[in-house]
Design an enzyme around this catalytic site. Structure first.
Site, PDB file in Angstrom:
ATOM      1  CG  ASP A 146      32.559  55.387  30.069  1.00  0.00           C
ATOM      2  OD1 ASP A 146      32.390  54.482  29.233  1.00  0.00           O
ATOM      3  OD2 ASP A 146      32.197  56.566  29.886  1.00  0.00           O
ATOM      4  CE1 TYR A 179      32.835  61.748  26.489  1.00  0.00           C
ATOM      5  CE2 TYR A 179      33.714  60.373  28.229  1.00  0.00           C
ATOM      6  CZ  TYR A 179      32.669  60.748  27.422  1.00  0.00           C
ATOM      7  OH  TYR A 179      31.456  60.111  27.557  1.00  0.00           O
TER       8      TYR A 179
END
Length: 276
Positions: free
Chosen positions: A31, A36
């Site tokens: 994931d 990010y």
């Protein structure tokens, strides 16, 4: 079950070792998200690292499902932004697919509902992306039961998962877990070790949980880590639960993966969840 961490995570060298260890341990769900990143100007940083790791692993990674998310941003000042506009989501998904090096994203998730955009409009954009073949399956994150039901009406069987914060220290989204169980949707608890380990989303002053919780006590009895006990507890809650713990070190990801082979008895589960 592995989460490719948020900003401030491992540098590429250490992260590569952890990703390799995850694949070697049999992890087949990774994931991540377009936001990010290591620095504020590196949109898609972790998606590129995941793509690099899978390419280096070769055909052994052919069955890995990569789940990514769109709809949030990190401007670099410690805050998070939300972008649920359909046009943004379409551009974000197409960019994520390019960074991951895939024709279609296996699982694309709305990172968070945008209060400035009708929820149905954001979900409709994901439906359109699935219709166009840009994504194969749809997930939601940080949603409530009513939003899950609304998305189910719009997406039908293309909606396959919900990712909400849930852990021993944060059990308030149990209603969404129970709804996912009833609907047959995968439930991916993020920050699943809250209350057992310090999470990246905890307040800066958060200290390490004391080693006297029921999870720590049972871990001592079983001769395993409290993190492993916690993940096994998650797995015992419902067959739809797939925890996604983050890990910076190969040893941590191997320990987490071992939780899938740890079965807790009903008496042990009662020790961890008294009164349930």
């Amino acid at each position: 079950m592995a989460r490719d961490g948020t900003g401030g995570g491992p540098r590429p060298d250490g992260g590569a070792a952890a990703r390799r260890a995850a694949l070697d341990a049999g992890v087949r769900l990774i994931d991540t998200a377009d936001c990010y990143q290591w620095h504020a100007d590196e949109l898609g940083h972790n998606e590129r690292l995941v793509a690099r790791a899978l390419a280096a692993y070769g055909s052994g990674a052919d069955d890995v499902l990569v789940a990514t998310k769109g709809g949030r941003g990190r401007p670099g000042d410690g805050t998070w932004t939300v972008h649920g506009d359909p046009r943004h989501l379409r551009r974000a998904a197409e960019a994520s697919a390019a960074r991951l090096g895939v024709a279609a994203i296996g699982l694309y998730q709305l990172h968070k509902p945008d209060p400035a955009v009708p929820f149905a409009d954001s979900v409709g954009a994901l439906r359109d992306l699935a219709d166009a073949g840009t994504i194969r399956m749809v997930g939601l994150s940080n949603v409530d039961p009513d939003q899950i039901r609304t998305a189910r009406e719009i997406l039908g069987p293309r909606l396959v998962s919900v990712q909400n914060r849930f852990s021993p220290a944060h059990p308030t989204t149990r209603d969404t877990l129970d709804l996912c169980t009833a609907l047959g949707l995968a439930f991916l608890p993020w920050s699943p070790l809250g209350g057992i380990s310090v999470s990246a989303v905890d307040d800066p002053g958060t200290t390490t949980p004391p080693p006297d919780t029921p999870f720590h006590a049972l871990a001592r009895d079983r001769g395993v880590s409290p993190q492993q006990i916690c993940l096994a507890w998650h797995l015992a809650l419902s067959p739809v639960v797939i925890p996604i713990p983050g890990a910076r070190r190969p040893a941590s990801i191997r320990d987490s993966a071992a939780a899938a082979r740890l079965t807790l008895s009903q008496a042990e589960l009662a020790r961890l969840s008294p009164g349930t």
